[in-house]
Design a protein around this motif. Sequence first.
Motif, mmCIF file in Angstrom:
data_model
loop_
_atom_site.group_PDB
_atom_site.id
_atom_site.type_symbol
_atom_site.label_atom_id
_atom_site.label_comp_id
_atom_site.label_asym_id
_atom_site.label_seq_id
_atom_site.Cartn_x
_atom_site.Cartn_y
_atom_site.Cartn_z
ATOM 1 N N LEU A 222 0.717 -1.297 -0.001
ATOM 2 C CA LEU A 222 0.123 -0.141 0.066
ATOM 3 C C LEU A 222 0.872 1.426 0.088
ATOM 4 C CD1 LEU A 222 -2.786 -0.765 2.601
ATOM 5 C CD2 LEU A 222 -3.010 -0.788 -0.042
ATOM 6 N N GLY A 223 1.969 1.092 0.767
ATOM 7 C CA GLY A 223 2.917 2.361 0.806
ATOM 8 C C GLY A 223 3.435 2.750 -0.512
ATOM 9 N N VAL A 227 3.197 5.951 -2.713
ATOM 10 C CA VAL A 227 4.132 6.818 -3.304
ATOM 11 C C VAL A 227 4.126 7.032 -4.777
ATOM 12 C CG1 VAL A 227 6.677 6.815 -3.629
ATOM 13 C CG2 VAL A 227 6.038 6.153 -1.493
ATOM 14 N N LEU A 228 3.698 6.002 -5.295
ATOM 15 C CA LEU A 228 3.449 6.184 -6.963
ATOM 16 C C LEU A 228 2.670 7.206 -7.162
ATOM 17 C CD1 LEU A 228 4.312 5.060 -9.820
ATOM 18 C CD2 LEU A 228 2.299 3.559 -9.761
ATOM 19 N N ALA A 229 1.326 7.231 -6.221
ATOM 20 C CA ALA A 229 0.406 8.142 -6.511
ATOM 21 C C ALA A 229 0.666 9.443 -6.325
ATOM 22 C CB ALA A 229 -0.745 7.594 -5.591
ATOM 23 N N VAL A 230 1.343 9.794 -5.249
ATOM 24 C CA VAL A 230 1.947 11.069 -4.647
ATOM 25 C C VAL A 230 2.866 11.569 -5.858
ATOM 26 C CG1 VAL A 230 3.323 12.216 -3.284
ATOM 27 C CG2 VAL A 230 1.794 10.710 -2.339
ATOM 28 N N ASN A 262 7.489 5.494 4.036
ATOM 29 C CA ASN A 262 7.300 4.209 3.145
ATOM 30 C C ASN A 262 8.387 3.412 3.363
ATOM 31 O OD1 ASN A 262 5.731 2.232 1.387
ATOM 32 N ND2 ASN A 262 7.705 2.820 0.189
ATOM 33 N N PHE A 263 9.595 3.778 3.264
ATOM 34 C CA PHE A 263 10.884 3.014 3.127
ATOM 35 C C PHE A 263 11.219 2.429 4.351
ATOM 36 C CE2 PHE A 263 15.284 2.113 3.056
ATOM 37 C CZ PHE A 263 15.536 1.395 1.827
ATOM 38 N N PHE A 264 11.167 3.218 5.566
ATOM 39 C CA PHE A 264 11.459 2.830 6.847
ATOM 40 C C PHE A 264 10.363 2.389 7.782
ATOM 41 C CE2 PHE A 264 14.862 5.845 5.471
ATOM 42 C CZ PHE A 264 16.134 5.057 5.778
ATOM 43 N N LEU A 265 9.453 2.765 7.676
ATOM 44 C CA LEU A 265 8.217 2.444 8.644
ATOM 45 C C LEU A 265 7.437 1.246 8.005
ATOM 46 C CD1 LEU A 265 6.631 2.844 11.275
ATOM 47 C CD2 LEU A 265 5.157 4.602 10.021
ATOM 48 N N PHE A 266 6.613 1.678 6.846
ATOM 49 C CA PHE A 266 6.024 0.741 6.284
ATOM 50 C C PHE A 266 6.724 -0.743 5.772
ATOM 51 C CE2 PHE A 266 3.000 4.106 4.293
ATOM 52 C CZ PHE A 266 2.621 4.340 5.627
ATOM 53 N N GLY A 267 8.130 -0.574 5.508
ATOM 54 C CA GLY A 267 9.064 -1.631 5.132
ATOM 55 C C GLY A 267 9.159 -2.298 6.669
#
Length: 277
Positions: A222-223, A227-230, A262-267
């Motif tokens: 989802l994250g 990112v792609l959407a943002v 997204n990279f640190f938290l969602f990962g």
Amino acid sequence: MLEMSMTRLYELSVILYAMSVLLYFIDFLHHNRKANRIAFWLLSIVWIFQTFFFMFRIVETGRFPILTMSEGLYFYAWVLITLSLVINRVLRVDFIVFFTNVLAFFILAVHTFAPSHHQSAAAAEKLISELLMIHITMTILAYGAFSLSFVFSILYIIQYNLLKQKKWGKRLLRMTDLTKLDYMSYVLNLIGLPMLLLGLILGVIWAYIKIDHFHWYDAKVLGSFSVLAVYSIYFYKRVVQQVQGKAIAIWNIGSFLFLLVNFFLFGSLSKFHFWYS
């Protein structure tokens, strides 16, 4: 030996197709005819490869190869590539060409990397591992482009504030002009977005092949698509709404900060993106 040689050619087709999609994306945004011509010739090379593989398969099986799922996917991708070439040369409808190629790339990647009935287990496992490596490499390269774009936007904001406050000095002189900072930030995002898109496509294919319980609602999935959407909204604001200057620089900075989350938290919350944790 022949099987591995054909496998390498399949992989080369995917790489050339990825380059073609990237150039079509650039042409779509900027009406860059040079990028369009290069993308067309790359796509033509891919079509020649695919036609050769298709004819080879006909000779090998002694029939029209569309009876299995793998063969059907391949023929579908070949049809889409052929239509892309025709549209590009006859109709010149860039919007349709770009998205047709994104779809065809997805189909071609599925066929290339998914294990099929005529592949050995070892070859299939090797391909899946290589697919994961390509996915990670393309995604990290996209993140690198976004990172540099973020730096240029930071420099833009600093330069903008110095000029607005009329603080003339060596710091101001050492920075390039606002127009160049803005342009470089945009170009790097122009490179990063399609690379992220293609990397996510390959990642989803890998997940469906390798992970028994793949879920779209995984935090990292989802994250990543968020990112792609943002960044897609960034291009919408810049190209369609003609947002310029400080406003678009701030949006770009915010986009990159979201990328870091997204990279640190969602990962760390993901069920299978353990290599990012």
